[in-house]
Write an enzyme that holds these catalytic residues in place. Structure first.
Site, PDB file in Angstrom:
ATOM      1  CB  SER A   1      77.044  76.396 -87.706  1.00 20.99           C
ATOM      2  OG  SER A   1      77.739  76.303 -88.907  1.00 20.99           O
TER       3      SER A   1
ATOM      4  CB  CYS B   1      64.021  75.801 -88.010  1.00 20.73           C
ATOM      5  SG  CYS B   1      64.313  75.932 -89.784  1.00 20.73           S
TER       6      CYS B   1
ATOM      7  CB  VAL C   1      80.382  91.211 -97.707  1.00 19.84           C
ATOM      8  CG1 VAL C   1      80.721  91.523 -99.156  1.00 19.84           C
ATOM      9  CG2 VAL C   1      81.436  90.279 -97.113  1.00 19.84           C
TER      10      VAL C   1
ATOM     11  CG  ASP D   1      66.765  80.612 -97.008  1.00 17.65           C
ATOM     12  OD1 ASP D   1      66.684  79.438 -97.424  1.00 17.65           O
ATOM     13  OD2 ASP D   1      66.504  80.935 -95.829  1.00 17.65           O
TER      14      ASP D   1
ATOM     15  CG  ASN E   1      71.923  72.833 -93.569  1.00 20.10           C
ATOM     16  OD1 ASN E   1      73.045  72.944 -93.087  1.00 20.10           O
ATOM     17  ND2 ASN E   1      70.867  73.406 -93.037  1.00 20.10           N
TER      18      ASN E   1
ATOM     19  NE  ARG F   1      41.039  51.463-100.261  1.00 22.72           N
ATOM     20  CZ  ARG F   1      40.919  50.878 -99.073  1.00 22.72           C
ATOM     21  NH1 ARG F   1      41.571  49.743 -98.831  1.00 22.72           N
ATOM     22  NH2 ARG F   1      40.169  51.405 -98.126  1.00 22.72           N
TER      23      ARG F   1
END
Length: 443
Positions: free
Chosen positions: A28, A32, A70, A273, A295, A432
Site C-alpha cells: 500500500s 506515483c 507466487v 495494471d 484502486n 464555444r
C-alpha cells in the site's frame, strides 16, 4: 490490498481468512510518488507508504507476507505455489478465492549491456529506493532517460532537480505520445526549458559499460555519456502468471474480467495494471496503467469478494503530469485514437489564462478539444499550461464521461473568481470555439 481491505470490512476474521503475498518489501504505497522522492520533493520514503504489513496484520487481521513470490497457480487444485525469497523455500498454499493483482512490468529492452549496474526501471518502491541509493553512492553527473512517457518525463524532472545533466532519448518524434503532436511539441519545449537535452526520433541501440557499470547509451545517431540510466519505455500488464495457469488474456495482454472484476476462471478475480478494461469513448479494450484505475478496481473486487455488489464500468484515460512548472493533462481520445476508433472528428485549440488577466501570477495555457464532426460529441481533451492548468482536465473528463456535446458544455456553470479563472473559463472558451466549428461544418 485495496481489495483485501474492502473484503475485510464486510467479513470479519472468523468468516474470512485473508492471506496476501507480496514479492517486495512494502505494501500500500504510492508508486506515483517515486519520482518526487528521487527529486527531493519527498524527503522520507516512508511518507509514500499508506499502510505497512504490520498495520494490516494488527489492525485489519490480514496476513501479509512480504518477500514471498507466487510462482504458479493451479486452478484445478485451487492452490498457489509460493517461494519464500528470504529462505529460498517453496510450498503450496490452498485458496477458496484468488485475487490476482500482479500489476505491470516495465518494458526493458533486450540490448547489449542492458543488465549493467546503473540501469534502472521504475515500477515498485524498492526500485525507487535502489535509484536513490545509487545516486547517493555513485554521485553521477550525467543521466540518460530512455523513453518519453509519463515516467520518463517525471524521472527527467527528478534528475534535473537532483543536480544531474539529463538527456532524454525517444524513438518517437515527440515526448508523451498520448498527446497530439502540436501539444507534444509544447511538452518538448518545457523539457528543453529546464535543461533536458532531447534526442527524438532516435532509438537506443545499446549500453556501453566499464567494470560492469553503464558509462554511455548508444543510439542510432550518437553516443551519450551516462553515469546512470532510467528506462521509461512504458509498461505492459504483468499477466504471465495468470496466462500460464489458463486464465484468459485479452488483446491488450491484460487479464480479461467482467464488470465485477471476475475472470472466467472459477473463483479467480483480478484488478489493477494486470487487467484490461473498456474505454468508454472508443468502446475498445485497453490496458492503461494508472493508480486511480487500480484502486477503484481493487475496491470493486474486494466488495464482491466480501459478499457485496459493485461494478467497474470502464475508463476514459484521464491523466496529469508536470515538468517543473509546466503541467500536462489529457483525457479521452487523441486525434490518432479517434481516427482509429472510426470517428470523423475535428479539433480546436485555444490559448487562454489560468486566472483573470489582471490578477497577479496569471499564466497562459492551451486547451485542445477533439469532437465528433456531426454530433459535436466530445471525444477527448488535452491541456498544457502552468500552475492551475492541468486539473481543469477533471471538468472535461466529467463531460466526456456523460457523453456531452461541445454545445452543451458552453452552458456549464463553472466557478469564477479572478484568483481562479477568467470570467470565461478556458474550458468554456474551447467549448464555444468547438461549437462554432461544428456549426460551420453542419452548414
Amino acid at each position: 490490498m485495496s481489495a483485501a481491505s474492502q473484503a475485510r470490512r464486510r467479513l470479519d476474521g472468523d468468516r474470512l481468512e485473508i492471506l496476501a503475498f507480496e514479492r517486495g518489501t512494502a505494501t500500500s504505497y504510492s508508486a506515483c510518488g517515486i519520482p518526487y522522492y528521487i527529486g527531493g520533493d519527498v524527503g522520507d520514503p516512508d511518507a509514500l507508504i499508506t499502510r505497512t504489513p504490520e498495520v494490516f496484520r494488527r489492525d485489519h487481521d490480514i496476513d501479509v507476507r512480504t518477500r514471498h513470490e507466487v510462482t504458479e497457480i493451479d486452478l484445478d487444485r485451487g492452490a498457489v505455489r509460493v517461494r519464500d525469497l528470504e529462505r529460498a523455500a517453496e510450498r503450496w498454499e490452498s485458496y477458496d478465492r484468488l485475487m490476482i493483482a500482479t500489476g505491470a512490468v516495465p518494458t526493458r529492452p533486450d540490448l547489449p549491456g542492458s543488465d549493467a549496474e546503473g540501469i534502472h526501471g521504475v515500477q515498485v518502491l524498492d526500485d525507487g529506493l535502489a535509484i536513490r541509493r545509487d545516486l547517493d553512492r555513485a554521485k553521477p553527473r550525467t543521466a540518460v532517460v530512455v523513453g518519453g512517457g509519463y515516467i520518463g518525463l517525471e524521472m527527467a524532472e527528478a534528475l534535473v532537480k537532483a543536480g544531474l545533466e539529463v538527456s532524454l532519448v525517444d524513438g518517437a518524434p515527440q515526448p508523451m505520445r498520448t498527446l497530439d503532436p502540436d501539444m507534444g511539441e509544447l511538452v518538448a519545449g518545457a523539457l528543453r526549458g529546464v535543461g533536458v537535452a532531447l534526442y527524438l526520433g532516435e532509438q537506443a541501440e545499446g549500453f556501453e559499460t566499464s567494470g560492469g557499470r553503464v558509462i554511455a547509451v548508444r543510439t542510432s545517431e550518437r553516443v551519450l555519456p551516462a553515469d546512470v540510466v532510467i528506462l521509461g519505455l512504458g509498461v505492459r500488464p504483468n499477466s504471465g502468471l495468470a496466462e500460464a495457469a489458463g486464465v484468459e488474456i485479452g488483446s491488450t495482454g491484460g487479464i480479461v474480467t467482467d464488470r465485477r472484476m471476475r475472470t472466467r476462471a472459477e473463483g479467480v478475480w483480478a484488478a489493477g495494471d494486470c487487467v484490461q478494461t473498456r474505454h468508454l469513448v472508443s468502446g475498445e479494450p485497453v490496458a492503461i496503467a494508472l493508480g486511480t484505475h487500480a484502486n477503484k478496481q481493487g475496491r470493486v473486487a474486494g466488495i464482491n469478494l466480501g459478499g457485496g455488489y459493485a461494478t467497474f464500468p470502464g475508463v476514459v484515460g484521464t491523466a496529469v503530469s508536470k515538468i517543473c512548472k509546466v503541467e500536462v493533462a489529457r483525457t479521452g481520445l487523441n486525434e490518432r485514437e479517434a481516427a482509429a476508433a472510426g470517428f470523423d472528428s475535428f479539433s480546436v485549440v485555444v490559448e487562454s489564462t489560468t486566472r483573470a488577466g489582471y490578477y497577479p501570477g496569471t499564466t497562459s495555457m492551451k486547451t485542445k478539444l477533439i469532437a465528433e464532426r456531426r454530433s459535436g460529441r466530445l471525444l477527448g481533451a488535452q491541456i498544457v499550461g502552468e500552475e492551475n492548468a492541468a486539473k481543469r482536465i477533471d471538468g472535461l473528463a466529467i463531460a466526456l464521461w456523460n457523453g456531452m456535446t461541445v454545445e452543451q458544455m458552453t452552458a456549464l456553470d463553472l466557478g469564477y473568481a479572478p484568483p481562479f479563472s477568467p470570467v470565461w473559463d478556458p474550458i468554456l472558451i474551447a467549448a464555444r470555439k468547438a461549437t462554432e466549428q461544428a456549426e460551420r461544418d453542419a452548414g
